[in-house]
Scaffold this motif. Structure first.
Motif, PDB file in Angstrom:
ATOM      1  N   SER A 219      -3.798  -5.375   6.805  1.00  0.00           N
ATOM      2  CA  SER A 219      -4.434  -6.239   7.803  1.00  0.00           C
ATOM      3  C   SER A 219      -5.944  -6.048   7.861  1.00  0.00           C
ATOM      4  O   SER A 219      -6.696  -7.022   7.800  1.00  0.00           O
ATOM      5  CB  SER A 219      -3.827  -5.969   9.187  1.00  0.00           C
ATOM      6  N   VAL A 220      -6.379  -4.800   7.979  1.00  0.00           N
ATOM      7  CA  VAL A 220      -7.803  -4.534   8.148  1.00  0.00           C
ATOM      8  C   VAL A 220      -8.549  -4.621   6.819  1.00  0.00           C
ATOM      9  O   VAL A 220      -9.569  -5.309   6.703  1.00  0.00           O
ATOM     10  CB  VAL A 220      -8.025  -3.157   8.796  1.00  0.00           C
ATOM     11  N   GLN A 221      -8.018  -3.928   5.786  1.00  0.00           N
ATOM     12  CA  GLN A 221      -8.739  -3.846   4.525  1.00  0.00           C
ATOM     13  C   GLN A 221      -8.650  -5.141   3.719  1.00  0.00           C
ATOM     14  O   GLN A 221      -9.660  -5.700   3.294  1.00  0.00           O
ATOM     15  CB  GLN A 221      -8.191  -2.674   3.698  1.00  0.00           C
ATOM     16  N   PHE A 222      -7.421  -5.642   3.514  1.00  0.00           N
ATOM     17  CA  PHE A 222      -7.244  -6.810   2.645  1.00  0.00           C
ATOM     18  C   PHE A 222      -7.005  -8.113   3.414  1.00  0.00           C
ATOM     19  O   PHE A 222      -7.004  -9.187   2.809  1.00  0.00           O
ATOM     20  CB  PHE A 222      -6.068  -6.568   1.680  1.00  0.00           C
ATOM     21  N   ARG A 223      -6.796  -8.023   4.716  1.00  0.00           N
ATOM     22  CA  ARG A 223      -6.605  -9.208   5.565  1.00  0.00           C
ATOM     23  C   ARG A 223      -5.515 -10.145   5.022  1.00  0.00           C
ATOM     24  O   ARG A 223      -5.655 -11.366   5.018  1.00  0.00           O
ATOM     25  CB  ARG A 223      -7.932  -9.980   5.698  1.00  0.00           C
ATOM     26  N   LEU A 224      -4.422  -9.546   4.581  1.00  0.00           N
ATOM     27  CA  LEU A 224      -3.331 -10.341   4.033  1.00  0.00           C
ATOM     28  C   LEU A 224      -2.322 -10.754   5.103  1.00  0.00           C
ATOM     29  O   LEU A 224      -1.715 -11.818   4.998  1.00  0.00           O
ATOM     30  CB  LEU A 224      -2.611  -9.541   2.938  1.00  0.00           C
TER      31      LEU A 224
ATOM     32  N   PRO B  97      -1.122 -10.509   9.521  1.00  0.00           N
ATOM     33  CA  PRO B  97      -1.583 -10.228  10.892  1.00  0.00           C
ATOM     34  C   PRO B  97      -1.106  -8.870  11.370  1.00  0.00           C
ATOM     35  O   PRO B  97       0.007  -8.440  11.058  1.00  0.00           O
ATOM     36  CB  PRO B  97      -0.944 -11.361  11.702  1.00  0.00           C
ATOM     37  N   ALA B  98      -1.956  -8.190  12.126  1.00  0.00           N
ATOM     38  CA  ALA B  98      -1.609  -6.871  12.653  1.00  0.00           C
ATOM     39  C   ALA B  98      -0.687  -6.955  13.860  1.00  0.00           C
ATOM     40  O   ALA B  98      -0.071  -5.948  14.230  1.00  0.00           O
ATOM     41  CB  ALA B  98      -2.876  -6.110  13.031  1.00  0.00           C
TER      42      ALA B  98
END
Length: 309
Positions: free
Chosen positions: A160-165, A167-168
């Motif tokens: 979620s944070v690094q690759f934004r693939l 939703p968290a």
């Protein structure tokens, strides 16, 4: 019939023990229960002493514990779980809204664990001591050692944070299932892989398995006819034990991802001192464990070749 009768007695004992344990633990928590309940109703910024006193008078808090617990047991015999002290809604309705979300998440997690773990375990068990077997041992041990809340945070940071693939947090779309289900499934898959590997290695070393190949069956036919059914018995048996881990994980993972399930509701009910809600959710989780194990016992009796013979 004996199995069903035994499980029914267990369910009754579970209901009484869970109700007593949760009631005692909630009573033993420090702090002002009326203030916590008022905060759950109106928010911490809007609570003062007058609001807490009003809640205390309304709910009759601070009375004797034994009559309150016996009253809860009497209501339970009438299938009345009581009313939430925070929302004022019947507990059974609150649980009904949240249980579906938890069951969906747990179902996806179990499905993912069965897709990931047993196939790799069976392949490793066909060649004990091989490269795949050694790699699987290291990976499964590492995954099992990671707590589920830490696994959830790692997945959030990477995907979620690094690759934004993905939703968290969130709920309502298929992509919202992936991260929380993976956080639950990876540890289960690690155990399932080892169980499938050990069962396959044991079965592959038995004389009947070699005899089937000697009679002309291909390795694939031998695995399909004689291997998978025997592997599935210990796998299903342990799946019932894993339900305990799954219940614990659901409570933590739902809190991390903000998943609107019964585990998330249990955490909020504990913070708000909503005793009927805590008792209802804990009872629901405990009875679910008894039900799942009953179903697994019945299925195992049907598919176990030793009992079918």
């Amino acid at each position: 019939m004996n199995t069903l009768m035994t499980r029914a007695i267990q369910a009754l004992m579970v209901a009484v023990l869970i109700g007593a344990a949760t009631f005692a633990m909630m009573r033993a928590l420090p702090g002002d229960a009326a203030y916590r309940i008022a905060a759950g109703r109106y928010g911490y910024d809007n609570v003062d002493t007058a609001a807490a006193d009003a809640v205390r008078d309304e709910l009759g808090l601070g009375g004797p514990a034994l009559p309150a617990f016996l009253g809860w047991l009497g209501d339970l015999l009438r299938l009345d779980f009581g009313t939430s002290l925070v929302t004022g809604q019947p507990v059974i309705e609150e649980i009904g809204h949240q249980l579906g979300a938890s069951m969906a998440l747990a179902g996806v997690a179990v499905l993912l664990s069965l897709i990931l773990g047993p196939p790799l375990g069976i392949l490793a068990g066909l060649r004990p001591g091989g490269v795949l077997d050694r790699v699987l041992l290291v990976v499964s041990t590492g995954l099992k050692a990671v707590p589920q809340f830490l696994m959830a945070l790692i997945l959030i940071l990477i995907l979620s944070v690094q690759f934004r693939l993905l939703p968290a947090a969130g709920h309502g779309e298929a992509r919202h299932f992936i991260l929380p289900a993976l956080a639950l499934a990876l540890g289960l898959a690690a155990v399932n892989a080892r169980i499938a590997r050990d069962a396959m290695a044991r079965i592959g070393a038995m004389p009947f398995y070699s005899f089937a190949q000697w009679m002309g069956l291909s390795p694939r036919q031998t695995l399909w006819r004689h291997g998978l059914r025997n592997v599935s018995v210990p796998l299903l048996t342990y799946l019932g034990l894993q339900f305990v881990t799954l219940v614990e994980g659901v409570v933590v993972v739902e809190a991390v991802f903000g998943w609107p399930g019964i585990g998330h509701a249990l955490v909020h009910a504990i913070f708000s001192r909503d005793v009927p809600m805590v008792q209802g959710t804990a009872l629901c989780l405990g009875l679910s464990f008894v039900l799942i194990n009953t179903l697994i016992d019945l299925v195992t009796q049907r598919i176990d070749p030793r009992r079918a013979a």
